[in-house]
Design a protein around this motif. Structure first.
Motif, PDB file in Angstrom:
ATOM      1  N   ALA A 340       0.825  -1.207   0.000  1.00  0.00           N
ATOM      2  CA  ALA A 340       0.000   0.000   0.000  1.00  0.00           C
ATOM      3  C   ALA A 340       0.858   1.256   0.000  1.00  0.00           C
ATOM      4  O   ALA A 340       0.595   2.209  -0.748  1.00  0.00           O
ATOM      5  N   PHE A 341       1.893   1.284   0.830  1.00  0.00           N
ATOM      6  CA  PHE A 341       2.777   2.452   0.885  1.00  0.00           C
ATOM      7  C   PHE A 341       3.437   2.666  -0.477  1.00  0.00           C
ATOM      8  O   PHE A 341       3.534   3.796  -0.963  1.00  0.00           O
ATOM      9  N   ASN A 342       3.895   1.579  -1.103  1.00  0.00           N
ATOM     10  CA  ASN A 342       4.530   1.689  -2.408  1.00  0.00           C
ATOM     11  C   ASN A 342       3.554   2.167  -3.469  1.00  0.00           C
ATOM     12  O   ASN A 342       3.928   2.933  -4.363  1.00  0.00           O
ATOM     13  N   ILE A 343       2.309   1.709  -3.378  1.00  0.00           N
ATOM     14  CA  ILE A 343       1.300   2.201  -4.325  1.00  0.00           C
ATOM     15  C   ILE A 343       1.143   3.711  -4.182  1.00  0.00           C
ATOM     16  O   ILE A 343       1.071   4.445  -5.168  1.00  0.00           O
ATOM     17  N   GLY A 344       1.119   4.186  -2.940  1.00  0.00           N
ATOM     18  CA  GLY A 344       1.022   5.624  -2.708  1.00  0.00           C
ATOM     19  C   GLY A 344       2.202   6.378  -3.289  1.00  0.00           C
ATOM     20  O   GLY A 344       2.046   7.441  -3.917  1.00  0.00           O
ATOM     21  N   VAL A 345       3.410   5.824  -3.089  1.00  0.00           N
ATOM     22  CA  VAL A 345       4.613   6.446  -3.647  1.00  0.00           C
ATOM     23  C   VAL A 345       4.530   6.503  -5.175  1.00  0.00           C
ATOM     24  O   VAL A 345       4.832   7.530  -5.801  1.00  0.00           O
ATOM     25  N   GLU A 346       4.127   5.382  -5.788  1.00  0.00           N
ATOM     26  CA  GLU A 346       4.035   5.344  -7.248  1.00  0.00           C
ATOM     27  C   GLU A 346       2.978   6.311  -7.770  1.00  0.00           C
ATOM     28  O   GLU A 346       3.179   6.967  -8.800  1.00  0.00           O
ATOM     29  N   LEU A 347       1.851   6.397  -7.083  1.00  0.00           N
ATOM     30  CA  LEU A 347       0.830   7.362  -7.497  1.00  0.00           C
ATOM     31  C   LEU A 347       1.374   8.784  -7.421  1.00  0.00           C
ATOM     32  O   LEU A 347       1.083   9.622  -8.283  1.00  0.00           O
ATOM     33  N   GLY A 348       2.162   9.074  -6.385  1.00  0.00           N
ATOM     34  CA  GLY A 348       2.784  10.390  -6.277  1.00  0.00           C
ATOM     35  C   GLY A 348       3.738  10.653  -7.428  1.00  0.00           C
ATOM     36  O   GLY A 348       3.742  11.744  -8.024  1.00  0.00           O
ATOM     37  N   GLN A 349       4.566   9.654  -7.763  1.00  0.00           N
ATOM     38  CA  GLN A 349       5.521   9.812  -8.856  1.00  0.00           C
ATOM     39  C   GLN A 349       4.806   9.975 -10.197  1.00  0.00           C
ATOM     40  O   GLN A 349       5.189  10.826 -11.021  1.00  0.00           O
ATOM     41  N   LEU A 350       3.784   9.178 -10.420  1.00  0.00           N
ATOM     42  CA  LEU A 350       3.039   9.294 -11.675  1.00  0.00           C
ATOM     43  C   LEU A 350       2.323  10.636 -11.778  1.00  0.00           C
ATOM     44  O   LEU A 350       2.200  11.204 -12.872  1.00  0.00           O
ATOM     45  N   THR A 351       1.871  11.151 -10.639  1.00  0.00           N
ATOM     46  CA  THR A 351       1.237  12.476 -10.640  1.00  0.00           C
ATOM     47  C   THR A 351       2.229  13.552 -11.049  1.00  0.00           C
ATOM     48  O   THR A 351       1.903  14.470 -11.824  1.00  0.00           O
ATOM     49  N   ILE A 352       3.466  13.447 -10.553  1.00  0.00           N
ATOM     50  CA  ILE A 352       4.512  14.412 -10.935  1.00  0.00           C
ATOM     51  C   ILE A 352       4.743  14.366 -12.434  1.00  0.00           C
ATOM     52  O   ILE A 352       4.797  15.399 -13.113  1.00  0.00           O
ATOM     53  N   ILE A 353       4.886  13.147 -12.972  1.00  0.00           N
ATOM     54  CA  ILE A 353       5.140  12.995 -14.398  1.00  0.00           C
ATOM     55  C   ILE A 353       3.959  13.519 -15.220  1.00  0.00           C
ATOM     56  O   ILE A 353       4.133  14.211 -16.233  1.00  0.00           O
ATOM     57  N   LEU A 354       2.750  13.208 -14.777  1.00  0.00           N
ATOM     58  CA  LEU A 354       1.562  13.668 -15.501  1.00  0.00           C
ATOM     59  C   LEU A 354       1.468  15.187 -15.508  1.00  0.00           C
ATOM     60  O   LEU A 354       1.212  15.805 -16.547  1.00  0.00           O
TER      61      LEU A 354
END
Length: 396
Positions: A340-354
């Motif tokens: 779950a924590f990693n999913i949150g991190v990845e969502l944050g990273q993808l948001t930055i890229i988007l």
């Protein structure tokens, strides 16, 4: 034999191009520097509270940003005090010696106590202050923490206790201590933000929350660690973005970075790997500088680039582990919480890229001048910030 005017014209053209590049880099560095100065020098970290519930009373030992509370800074809307209209009041309090801040906390306690949300069922309790001690800091520009010990007497029944505080006191990492656990029970912990209240904590045993609520909690914690609080991680991801707008290079880099930080995050959380923050944080700063500098001199993805991003991902995973170290992973749901924590991190990273793509890449990515006018100056600015952070974290 060439014409001097032609040679001079070429030289002048190069100077002008370098001058324009320097101005763009300088503007980007100034923008980042202003943001980073606030984020680093006046950053307010989440408070941490250890809560012990007994049949007779509840005791809270909390590390809090007392100067921000005293100044009336709304920590629900800002992560650094420079962004608050009460910044000047905060800075004056921050400049006081620790004993004067302690005296102010004691004098203002009746007001400060109303921000706590401690309840037994529908009955609200007001905590009494036992001690307040302010930790000194080496530099007045750095945040410092105040350790509060507060207690509240409980009515003579078995009604569970809930704990939290008002939203403007900021986020709270809450950990239940001293509970006698039954077989299969885990110690309760929670990340409370926006005025959220803990799960009911029984007077014997630990508070329980649903698996779905626990999963969602760790997803949100991972996301927040990137946005808005992880400026260094944000710049690293932007460094990956500015390397190329093509999908394959970005996919290779993000996959390598994700696999690496997931590995070290798990190992560090399990206690298998432990590296001091004094080593990890400067190396993370260097990783930011490296990928940004490579953006300037290389255009094609290589195995070395992917390998280097993987190596730096290992470092960033150790940085992520410090967050989970404060909250603690549920032993009974370790794998689910870690995922779950990693999913949150990845969502944050993808948001930055988007956001970067929608702001820059979509509009200018196909322009012939995109690399020279946007990608290279932005990468140079990121590199300068990375080098500065390395120097600051190592020598200052």
């Amino acid at each position: 034999m060439g014409h001097p005017e032609a040679a001079g014209g070429a030289s002048l053209s190069q100077v002008r191009r370098l001058s324009r590049l320097a101005r763009r880099v300088a503007a980007f560095v100034i923008l980042l520097g202003a943001f980073a100065r606030g984020a680093l020098a006046h950053e307010v970290n989440p408070a941490i509270a250890d809560v012990t519930v007994t049949p007779e009373r509840v005791e809270i030992v909390a590390t809090v940003p007392a100067e921000a509370w005293l100044a009336g800074v709304d920590l629900s809307s800002v992560t650094d005090t420079n962004a608050s209209p009460r910044a000047e009041d905060y800075d004056k309090l921050r400049a006081l010696p620790p004993d004067e801040v302690e005296a102010l906390v004691q004098a203002e306690w009746n007001r400060l106590a109303t921000g706590f949300r401690i309840a037994v069922g529908d009955t609200a309790l007001v905590p009494a202050l036992v001690t307040a001690s302010v930790a000194d800091a080496e530099d007045a520009s750095l945040p410092r923490q105040t350790r509060l010990v507060v207690v509240a007497d409980l009515p003579p029944d078995d009604t569970p206790v809930t704990v939290g505080w008002v939203a403007h006191y900021g986020p709270l990492i809450l950990r239940q201590q001293g509970a006698v656990l039954a077989e299969g029970e885990d110690p309760y912990s929670a990340f409370l933000d926006g005025g959220a209240i803990s799960a009911p904590m029984p007077r014997t045993g630990a508070a329980q929350e649903t698996a779905l609520a626990s999963f969602a909690k760790y997803v949100w914690t991972g996301f927040q660690h990137i946005l808005p609080k992880g400026l260094d991680h944000i710049l690293f991801v932007l460094g990956l973005f500015f390397f190329s707008l093509k999908l394959r290079p970005l996919l290779y880099q993000v996959t390598a970075f994700t696999a690496a930080h997931t590995l070290t995050l798990a190992l560090a959380t399990l206690g298998i790997v432990s590296v001091p923050a004094g080593i990890v944080e400067p190396l993370i700063a260097l990783s930011i500088a490296y990928v940004a500098v490579e953006n300037i001199f290389h255009r094609r993805i290589s195995r070395l680039r992917v390998a280097v991003v993987f190596g730096f991902g290992l470092l960033h995973g150790l940085g992520f582990a410090s967050v989970l170290g404060d909250i603690g992973l549920s032993p009974g749901h370790f794998l689910a919480s870690l995922i779950a924590f990693n999913i949150g991190v990845e969502l944050g990273q993808l948001t930055i890229i988007l956001v970067a793509f929608l702001s820059v890449g979509l509009w200018f990515g196909q322009k012939p001048w995109y690399r020279a006018r946007i990608a290279v100056p932005a990468s140079a600015g990121i590199a300068v910030m990375g080098v500065w952070w390395f120097v600051e974290r190592t020598f200052l």
